[in-house]
Scaffold this active site. Sequence first.
Site, PDB file in Angstrom:
ATOM      1  CG  ASP A   1      -2.099   0.880   1.094  1.00 53.68           C
ATOM      2  OD1 ASP A   1      -3.097   0.655   1.787  1.00 53.68           O
ATOM      3  OD2 ASP A   1      -2.018   1.816   0.275  1.00 53.68           O
TER       4      ASP A   1
HETATM    5  C1  GLC Z   1      -4.136   4.458  -0.019  1.00 53.07           C
HETATM    6  C2  GLC Z   1      -5.037   3.282   0.149  1.00 53.07           C
HETATM    7  C3  GLC Z   1      -5.041   2.320  -1.012  1.00 53.07           C
HETATM    8  C4  GLC Z   1      -4.842   3.098  -2.308  1.00 53.07           C
HETATM    9  C5  GLC Z   1      -3.461   3.687  -2.261  1.00 53.07           C
HETATM   10  C6  GLC Z   1      -3.190   4.583  -3.484  1.00 53.07           C
HETATM   11  O1  GLC Z   1      -3.516   4.807   1.158  1.00 53.07           O
HETATM   12  O2  GLC Z   1      -4.931   2.556   1.373  1.00 53.07           O
HETATM   13  O3  GLC Z   1      -6.306   1.630  -1.014  1.00 53.07           O
HETATM   14  O4  GLC Z   1      -4.989   2.247  -3.428  1.00 53.07           O
HETATM   15  O5  GLC Z   1      -3.198   4.444  -1.070  1.00 53.07           O
HETATM   16  O6  GLC Z   1      -3.987   5.720  -3.425  1.00 53.07           O
END
Ligand code: GLC
Length: 684
Positions: A264
């Site tokens: 993430d």
């Molecule tokens: C965020 C989220 C994830 C998302 C990523 C990119 O923090 O937890 O679901 O796809 O960052 O935005």
Amino acid sequence: MLMESMALSEREGLFPTLNENNIDQIIAQLSLKEKASLVVGDGYKSMLSRVLRTKVPVPGAAGMTRAVPRLGIPAIVLSDGPAGVRIEPKRRGQEGTFFCTGFPIGSLLASTWNTEMVEKVGEAIGQEALEYGVDVMLAPGMNIQRNPLCGRNFEYFSEDPLLSGRTAVAYVRGVQSQGVGTSVKHFAPNNQETNRLWNDSRVDEDVLRQIYLKNFEIAIKESEPWTVMASYNRLNGVHTQEDRWLLTKVLREEWGFKGLVMTDWTGKRNTPSQIQAGCDLMEPGGKSQIKELVKAVKSGELQEADLDICVRRVLELIVKTPTFKDHVPSGKPDLEAHAAVAREAAEEGIVLLKNELGTLPLAKGMTAALFGVGSYQLLAGGTGSGHVHRPYVINLDQGLAEEGIQANEPLSSLYANYIQKNSPKKSFMSNMLGSPACAEMPLSRENVEKAVGEADYAILTLSRQAGEGGDRHLEDDFLLSDAEKQMLKDICEVYHARGKRVIVVLNVGGVVETASWKHLPDAIVLAWQPGQEGGNALARILSGSICPSGRLPVTFPVDYFDLPSSAHFPYDYKGGSSMIPSGKKIVDGENVGYTEYKEGFQVGYRYFSQPGTPEVSYPFGFGLSYTQFEVGEPVWTEDSVSVTVTNIGPVAGKEVVIVKNPYLSAFGKTRLLQPGESQTLVLQ
Ligand code: GLC
């Protein structure tokens, strides 16, 4: 010249050029630094291109990988989000717009219990991703809805692993049918937003496998997502992104996952241990991680062979992508056709919870007194990375007008003025991640009495917004506020005194308390956050143009504290951000935040279906219709069960068949059955 702009033909002849059959040869050509650059994303230059003024293929996309032009390795584009492609709707110096269809939220998709419908949504999202230049969709979000206060439940599907898993399978198949990848997230278990970067989810292994990993296992085995996104949190003391047991033993060796694991959007952690665990791509990525990897290999801390394994998976992903195949995005997906898909999905996922005295469907040509800000400003989706820059949102008053039901004046003007004056101011963050809801307008009994004469019935919309980065609260969130309770009471008293009906619409991203007030109105409709076409879908259900067929994918308890997880959910961090719980200081490496899943298997109906447990307000699988169905005796074979469903009621409708023994083991939904028509469903 950027690789992205070099056509495949121009790459020939410089060096060996990457193709799906020479990955080992390419790896042998890569320098250590180039290898390290391939497993580290290219930062926020896409997501923040508007402020950074960077030149990128898809402004607003969440992230990219890094190119190695001399070997024909392009950078690929990763974009959020589950309810639609999340990219900048306008591009500096470019004509036209890049709005994306706002589909219903994940909870509503699961409420359709219709995997064919979900696959259609996936296809449309995949189409838009393809035509806007996106290679991998960072979706679906599919964590188990362990507790109603999780701020991101709107993005997720269900409390049940099978319904969640099968809904994810349909979504992934739909998106990937368009040649675009997906990323099932957040692997796992990531069931709260409070302290999400550090929280240690402490879960018994059997519970973990049978509840919190089971839906991911189904998705991996039945739809082969191109990628998996490893969550921020820790699992039993180890960050999932550094957990070799989770990312290699379980995911790959046991389940046979062949794709790529990305983080993430995490800052630098222990990059060598992420690589050793089998986490292939660090997103959003930063130069310090590249340096760290080079240093680790040179010092012997990290075997280059381990790095090569991740590099190989990055290259295996890249060669599948539209960018690598030199797809030229048109920038013009069929938004009109996709809007129709969004409306159809919303119609299938809206749940009729109560309908007494023949209140619904509403007769056309009548007038409705619309109460509640949400009647005029529908919440189409949640906030955070799950937001979508939609071309429009159809509100309930607009949808009802289309159905020949007028919203009465001067009530509408009262709300319009209030909304105009009280809507939260736009900001950079709200533009990027969506706005909080406008606070509810205080309503006096006098307002209600003024309106009652001009309207045939009252519709009160209660709205709830939630999103990434914070969990929900009990007061004024899960529970109705005192003002909302008073408003509902006044409306019911005044309208019932005139023999007029009252309908409540729940425009919410997650479960709310219903038991204490559901006796008051004549009908209750759960609209969830139904996407940009939500007002049309809702109005078509209310008017009877569409017969409701949604069923609950999650239990609505009588009382929050009836939920076994309520004793182990950090709701006491009221106001705590997802980064640092209020009042606590994060000291990395020291366990400063954990959640013990002490309730074990007692999640949702698995608990409430046991004898001696509290009654619920609305059970898992519940939903009413405007017609009636007869479901014949099931006929079991070794691996399937077939049932014949007959519409014995007055109007056409769809029925959901749910098989539990004792937990959900199969489900299916009929096509639209006319009165008297039958269909035999074969469920596996
Ligand atoms: C965020 C989220 C994830 C998302 C990523 C990119 O923090 O937890 O679901 O796809 O960052 O935005």
